[in-house]
Write an enzyme that holds these catalytic residues in place. Structure first.
Site, short mmCIF file in Angstrom:
data_model
loop_
_atom_site.label_atom_id
_atom_site.label_comp_id
_atom_site.label_asym_id
_atom_site.label_seq_id
_atom_site.Cartn_x
_atom_site.Cartn_y
_atom_site.Cartn_z
N PRO A 150 0.79 -1.16 0.14
CA PRO A 150 0.02 -0.03 0.23
C PRO A 150 0.82 1.34 -0.15
CG PRO A 150 -0.01 -0.91 2.07
CD PRO A 150 0.89 -1.84 1.37
N ARG A 185 -5.23 -1.96 -5.86
CA ARG A 185 -4.24 -1.54 -4.77
C ARG A 185 -3.44 -0.61 -5.09
NH1 ARG A 185 -2.42 -4.76 -0.71
NH2 ARG A 185 -0.17 -4.87 -1.50
N CYS A 206 7.72 -10.79 3.99
CA CYS A 206 7.19 -10.67 5.40
C CYS A 206 6.76 -12.19 5.73
CB CYS A 206 5.81 -10.00 5.57
SG CYS A 206 4.60 -10.30 4.47
#
Length: 477
Positions: free
Chosen positions: A121, A147, A240
């Site tokens: 984002p 997005r 992540c």
């Protein structure tokens, strides 16, 4: 938390005697952090002094800093800094703390051409922009259209002037930008194992097969990133997730395929060792001498609005049947100059005039000062959105308001974050001025500021300021 059985087996084998400590971390509260935007903060005082004042008004102590990122601090989850005027004005970005490590590792220098390849984002893009300042070029890309719109909104909120937001896959960008960038951020789509606490649905979507699919896609993205990187340039790869297949194994593959790269640093952030959800980062440097070209001079390159508009019509195949449109460039420039002369300081007005101005329909943008070919690309944001031409008038954009400093506007209205009218402004209400305030304002466009930071546009008529805060952004804060 009910973790996938296959994930537990894999992590037990990978972590050994650290498994229990890792598992226990899922029972702890998530860590919250915000990172200050030095494009806006620290212009009138020292960064530290200004941050201290903002934190005091937010009711957040400065006792715990995110050590691996600049100007970033943890805050208690009971606080709500996302519901505050300072957040709406882009003074800080709320971001998972360990995710701040990637852009801090890339740390591009002013004047560089930088690509954030998987940018939505916008946390890493807005962090990279603070390193560049208002110089150089930032291309922020997101393959998902929805997005990419969110990414564009965050670029706008943070007042970034030198960013282009694209909506492409990595193959298309590699074909368009070979050997072009000095630094590339690749925060690759991954299986999201570090998001299990934040997004419970990530647990349901996880599978060994998805890990394999992600790893294959990550290798393709990194290969395309290498095509776009100049000699001596740097790629920072991050995920992540905790999966070795998506982290160390991807780096090993990349080095075998690209022997002209070396690993300068590779690091894991674990939730049981650092205060964050977890991240993997690797800094890859291509051999060779990195040459920073001089920023392309804007002299003799300021495009006529008419020429740009006509070129746009030609490329779209539309015929210019109306005589008024063929002369619209001159008329539009007059309308723009009228606004610039009345509202902005001379230096800011000249910065806009001397830039490369391009039209997308009736929308006017100022491109970054480094020339970049946009033909054939899907563009969400082409530099700084200046405003829109309507019948016999020019309307400034919200992007322009947030990219300004208060000192760059000649006509301003000042509110404070404690003023009841401030929340009303962000919710679309008009501002009522005292007679003393009205006497200081000129009729017409005015930059509404809160505690000295630009918040948006209004229009003065007597003692009333009509609200021009974008309807799609209005909310009760």
């Amino acid at each position: 938390m009910n973790l996938p059985i296959e994930f537990e087996k894999k992590m037990k084998a990978f972590l050994g005697n650290e498994w229990e400590e890792f598992l226990y971390s899922y029972d702890n509260n998530r860590f919250q952090a915000l990172r200050f935007n030095t494009l806006k903060v620290g212009k009138n005082k020292s960064v530290e002094e200004e941050i201290a004042g903002i934190m005091d008004k937010l009711g957040i102590p400065m006792d715990k800093k995110v050590t691996w990122a600049n100007d970033a601090y943890y805050y208690d989850e009971k606080k709500r800094p996302g519901k505050h005027p300072y957040h709406e004005m882009g003074l800080y970005y709320i971001q998972e703390p360990s995710a701040m490590s990637a852009a801090a590792l890339l740390a591009p220098k002013p004047g560089m051409r930088v690509l954030d390849l998987c940018a939505a984002p916008g946390g890493k893009s807005t962090q990279l922009a603070t390193y560049l300042g208002d110089s150089g070029l930032l291309v922020s890309n997101e393959i998902n259209t929805q997005r990419s719109r969110i990414l564009s909104q965050n670029i706008e909120r943070m007042g970034i002037k030198n960013a282009i937001v694209t909506n492409e896959d990595s193959f298309a960008l590699a074909a368009h930008f070979p050997n072009f960038f000095h630094a590339i951020q690749v925060d690759a789509p991954c299986s999201g194992e570090g998001m299990f606490r934040k997004l419970p649905e990530a647990v349901n979507e996880w599978s060994p097969q998805n890990v394999e699919i992600c790893a294959a896609r990550q290798k393709e993205i990194l290969d395309n990133a290498a095509t776009m990187l100049k000699a001596g340039g740097t790629i920072v790869y991050s995920t992540c997730t905790f999966s070795q297949e998506e982290n160390e194994d991807v780096i090993e593959y990349f080095l075998n395929e690209h022997p002209d790269f070396t690993v300068v640093k590779m690091e894991r952030f674990w939730p049981h060792k650092q205060d964050g959800e977890g991240h993997f980062v690797a800094k890859l440097v291509r051999r060779g001498e990195l040459l920073l070209e001089e920023t392309v001079s804007t002299q003799d390159r300021t495009g006529s609005i008419a020429e740009d508009a006509q070129e746009k019509r030609k490329s779209s195949g539309k015929k210019d049947n109306k005589k008024s449109k063929s002369s619209g460039g001159k008329e539009n420039m007059e309308l723009l100059n009228e606004f610039l002369d009345a509202i902005l300081t001379d230096d800011m007005a000249e910065w806009i005039r001397n830039g490369k101005l391009v039209m997308f329909g009736d929308q006017l943008y100022r491109l970054p000062d480094i020339d970049v070919d946009l033909k054939g690309l899907k563009i969400q944001r082409a530099g700084l959105h200046i405003g829109e031409f309507k019948k016999n008038r020019f309307e400034p954009s919200h992007s322009l308001a947030l990219a300004l400093k208060k000192s760059e506007a000649e006509n301003t209205v000042e509110l404070t974050c404690d003023d009841p009218q401030t929340n009303g402004f962000f919710n679309g209400l008009s501002i009522m001025l005292t007679q003393e305030q009205a006497d200081k304002c000129k009729k017409g466009w005015v930059l509404v500021c809160v505690d000295g930071y630009p918040a948006g546009w209004g229009k003065v008529n007597g003692t009333q300021v009509k609200n021009h805060y974008p309807k799609g952004l209005r909310n009760k804060i």
